[in-house]
Design a protein around this motif. Sequence first.
Motif, PDB file in Angstrom:
ATOM      1  N   ARG A  40       0.847  -8.014  15.090  1.00  0.00           N
ATOM      2  CA  ARG A  40       0.979  -8.806  13.871  1.00  0.00           C
ATOM      3  C   ARG A  40       0.229  -8.161  12.718  1.00  0.00           C
ATOM      4  NH1 ARG A  40       0.453 -13.448  17.278  1.00  0.00           N
ATOM      5  NH2 ARG A  40      -1.778 -13.494  16.795  1.00  0.00           N
ATOM      6  N   MET A  41      -0.962  -7.631  13.011  1.00  0.00           N
ATOM      7  CA  MET A  41      -1.736  -6.978  11.958  1.00  0.00           C
ATOM      8  C   MET A  41      -1.022  -5.745  11.417  1.00  0.00           C
ATOM      9  SD  MET A  41      -5.625  -7.262  13.461  1.00  0.00           S
ATOM     10  CE  MET A  41      -6.270  -6.309  12.107  1.00  0.00           C
ATOM     11  N   VAL A  42      -0.405  -4.979  12.346  1.00  0.00           N
ATOM     12  CA  VAL A  42       0.344  -3.804  11.905  1.00  0.00           C
ATOM     13  C   VAL A  42       1.556  -4.220  11.075  1.00  0.00           C
ATOM     14  CG1 VAL A  42       1.733  -1.841  12.681  1.00  0.00           C
ATOM     15  CG2 VAL A  42      -0.439  -2.367  13.809  1.00  0.00           C
ATOM     16  N   ALA A  43       2.261  -5.271  11.529  1.00  0.00           N
ATOM     17  CA  ALA A  43       3.440  -5.729  10.804  1.00  0.00           C
ATOM     18  C   ALA A  43       3.094  -6.241   9.411  1.00  0.00           C
ATOM     19  CB  ALA A  43       4.142  -6.830  11.604  1.00  0.00           C
ATOM     20  N   ILE A  44       1.896  -6.801   9.254  1.00  0.00           N
ATOM     21  CA  ILE A  44       1.466  -7.285   7.939  1.00  0.00           C
ATOM     22  C   ILE A  44       0.878  -6.152   7.102  1.00  0.00           C
ATOM     23  CG2 ILE A  44      -0.148  -8.823   6.748  1.00  0.00           C
ATOM     24  CD1 ILE A  44       0.127 -10.746   9.109  1.00  0.00           C
ATOM     25  N   ALA A  45       0.139  -5.239   7.751  1.00  0.00           N
ATOM     26  CA  ALA A  45      -0.556  -4.183   7.016  1.00  0.00           C
ATOM     27  C   ALA A  45       0.411  -3.173   6.401  1.00  0.00           C
ATOM     28  CB  ALA A  45      -1.544  -3.465   7.935  1.00  0.00           C
ATOM     29  N   LEU A  46       1.482  -2.803   7.124  1.00  0.00           N
ATOM     30  CA  LEU A  46       2.405  -1.788   6.609  1.00  0.00           C
ATOM     31  C   LEU A  46       3.067  -2.213   5.295  1.00  0.00           C
ATOM     32  CD1 LEU A  46       4.087  -0.389   9.856  1.00  0.00           C
ATOM     33  CD2 LEU A  46       2.436   0.732   8.361  1.00  0.00           C
ATOM     34  N   PRO A  47       3.622  -3.444   5.217  1.00  0.00           N
ATOM     35  CA  PRO A  47       4.168  -3.852   3.906  1.00  0.00           C
ATOM     36  C   PRO A  47       3.126  -3.918   2.806  1.00  0.00           C
ATOM     37  CG  PRO A  47       5.010  -5.261   5.652  1.00  0.00           C
ATOM     38  CD  PRO A  47       3.921  -4.441   6.252  1.00  0.00           C
ATOM     39  N   LEU A  48       1.880  -4.320   3.160  1.00  0.00           N
ATOM     40  CA  LEU A  48       0.830  -4.381   2.156  1.00  0.00           C
ATOM     41  C   LEU A  48       0.474  -2.984   1.647  1.00  0.00           C
ATOM     42  CD1 LEU A  48      -1.556  -7.123   3.617  1.00  0.00           C
ATOM     43  CD2 LEU A  48       0.011  -7.316   1.667  1.00  0.00           C
ATOM     44  N   VAL A  49       0.395  -2.028   2.574  1.00  0.00           N
ATOM     45  CA  VAL A  49       0.109  -0.640   2.162  1.00  0.00           C
ATOM     46  C   VAL A  49       1.229  -0.115   1.272  1.00  0.00           C
ATOM     47  CG1 VAL A  49      -0.152   1.727   2.985  1.00  0.00           C
ATOM     48  CG2 VAL A  49      -1.328  -0.139   4.159  1.00  0.00           C
ATOM     49  N   LEU A  50       2.492  -0.392   1.653  1.00  0.00           N
ATOM     50  CA  LEU A  50       3.620   0.043   0.836  1.00  0.00           C
ATOM     51  C   LEU A  50       3.589  -0.612  -0.542  1.00  0.00           C
ATOM     52  CD1 LEU A  50       6.288   1.573   0.559  1.00  0.00           C
ATOM     53  CD2 LEU A  50       7.435  -0.383   1.608  1.00  0.00           C
ATOM     54  N   LEU A  51       3.271  -1.898  -0.584  1.00  0.00           N
ATOM     55  CA  LEU A  51       3.188  -2.601  -1.863  1.00  0.00           C
ATOM     56  C   LEU A  51       2.072  -2.028  -2.731  1.00  0.00           C
ATOM     57  CD1 LEU A  51       4.106  -4.915  -3.686  1.00  0.00           C
ATOM     58  CD2 LEU A  51       2.492  -6.405  -2.481  1.00  0.00           C
ATOM     59  N   ALA A  52       0.918  -1.725  -2.106  1.00  0.00           N
ATOM     60  CA  ALA A  52      -0.193  -1.146  -2.857  1.00  0.00           C
ATOM     61  C   ALA A  52       0.178   0.216  -3.438  1.00  0.00           C
ATOM     62  CB  ALA A  52      -1.417  -1.018  -1.956  1.00  0.00           C
ATOM     63  N   TYR A  53       0.935   1.012  -2.662  1.00  0.00           N
ATOM     64  CA  TYR A  53       1.355   2.320  -3.165  1.00  0.00           C
ATOM     65  C   TYR A  53       2.314   2.169  -4.339  1.00  0.00           C
ATOM     66  CZ  TYR A  53       3.797   6.736  -3.540  1.00  0.00           C
ATOM     67  OH  TYR A  53       4.361   7.883  -4.028  1.00  0.00           O
ATOM     68  N   LEU A  54       3.241   1.222  -4.235  1.00  0.00           N
ATOM     69  CA  LEU A  54       4.193   1.018  -5.323  1.00  0.00           C
ATOM     70  C   LEU A  54       3.486   0.574  -6.599  1.00  0.00           C
ATOM     71  CD1 LEU A  54       7.137  -0.708  -3.414  1.00  0.00           C
ATOM     72  CD2 LEU A  54       7.006   1.648  -4.226  1.00  0.00           C
ATOM     73  N   VAL A  55       2.464  -0.289  -6.443  1.00  0.00           N
ATOM     74  CA  VAL A  55       1.700  -0.730  -7.615  1.00  0.00           C
ATOM     75  C   VAL A  55       0.949   0.457  -8.219  1.00  0.00           C
ATOM     76  CG1 VAL A  55      -0.201  -2.192  -8.393  1.00  0.00           C
ATOM     77  CG2 VAL A  55       1.509  -3.105  -6.812  1.00  0.00           C
ATOM     78  N   TYR A  56       0.367   1.293  -7.350  1.00  0.00           N
ATOM     79  CA  TYR A  56      -0.338   2.482  -7.841  1.00  0.00           C
ATOM     80  C   TYR A  56       0.626   3.415  -8.580  1.00  0.00           C
ATOM     81  CZ  TYR A  56      -2.122   7.253  -7.618  1.00  0.00           C
ATOM     82  OH  TYR A  56      -2.478   8.530  -7.923  1.00  0.00           O
TER      83      TYR A  56
END
Length: 437
Positions: A24-40
């Motif tokens: 569950r942590m991996v499934a939540i973390a990957l979209p968050l990392v992708l979202l953070a990269y897109l914002v950057y």
Amino acid sequence: MTLAADMPMDGLKTRAEALFRRKRMVAIALPLVLLAYLVYALFAFNVPALLQGASLENGATLIRDSYSYKTHVTRDNRSGEVTFAIEGERKGEYAPGTHPDWVTVAGDDTITDLGGGHLVHYRAEGVSYEIPGYGTVSAQPGNGGVNATFPDGDLPEWINASKNRVTITTDAGRVTITRNRTEVFRYSLGWELFFFTLDSPYHGMGPGELLSHALSGEAGAIWHDFWNNAMWRHGDVAWALVETVLMAFLGTFGAAIVALPLAFLAARNFAPLMAVRFTFRRIFDFLRGTDALIWTIVLSRAFGPGPMTGALAILLTDTGSFGKMFSEALENVDGKQIEGVQSTGAKPLLRYRFGVIPQVTPVLLSQVLYFFESNTRSATIIGAITGGGIGLMLTQAMITQKDWEEVTYFIILVILLVFVMDWFSGWLRRKLIGGER
């Protein structure tokens, strides 16, 4: 006895819950990392400023230019002379005394009918534009500026006015007024003068009339006027396409010829010395690690511009790619076939010819044909740098930023060329490799 039987149920439950938590942590973390990269990336590439500086009006104009053409009605405000030309070019200029049928010349008054009640008058005392639903814009260009007069009220967004320049853009067309010149742009659908220019006797003829003239012995003259069209340059475009294919062909197959013997020196089962294998593998890495565009720039400085420079750039890059792929294919050959040829008393060169090459030919040929197809696309970009092929003509047309229908024409030709090369390479693979019975 199984492990599950030895382990208490509580332990299994704990391990299962821990496993699900991690997932569950991996499934939540990957979209968050992708979202953070897109914002950057949004701020790193300054996307908001790019969107703010984008001009939708210019974009709409370019899109409209891609499927339509402009007829320019130009007035020299100093002499009062009026000229008519397709896309404003001398090659598309109407002969003296002639003009489009939507233009009326009555003495010093030239009336341009843009349709829908939009009328532009060129008179000795100035210029006026009658706009339905808005009013009449008049101007007296001179040394003091445009001297424009507008209807009462705030100027609409489609009017851009300053002291020395007024631009009016409506659905009917565009009018530009400066101190020295006034221009009316009337848009029409299609690619005008695509087949014949205004000075050709076949301009304006329909298919039936052209066929009649061709059957009467004028086929050669009709083809000459089409092929040597000064506006669209069909002959030059055809040769540019040939140059593009030649660049891809020479670069791809030249690289295959160079890479094949060198691949034996990089294959483990044919080059027992590790130093030799290491040297040639690093050479391949260097050649393919440098993009063809970089080689193009380097070679153009050394040998000058031209299609051959582009072919050499493709050759160098593909030599590295083919060397790696060919050596890997050689390492996977079946040794029994080589031993069978060796048992006949064949020398090493003949063992390679009849025991190795037939095994790797389907793989090598498939790779070479695929790269040939891909390099046909790459040669368009490379040609824009080296000064050859359709890429050069496409770049020149884009730089002018006025004949976007010509840009569209070149892009369509490139896409069709890629389609043809895709079909041809697939057909050739099936024929040569034996995938089609």
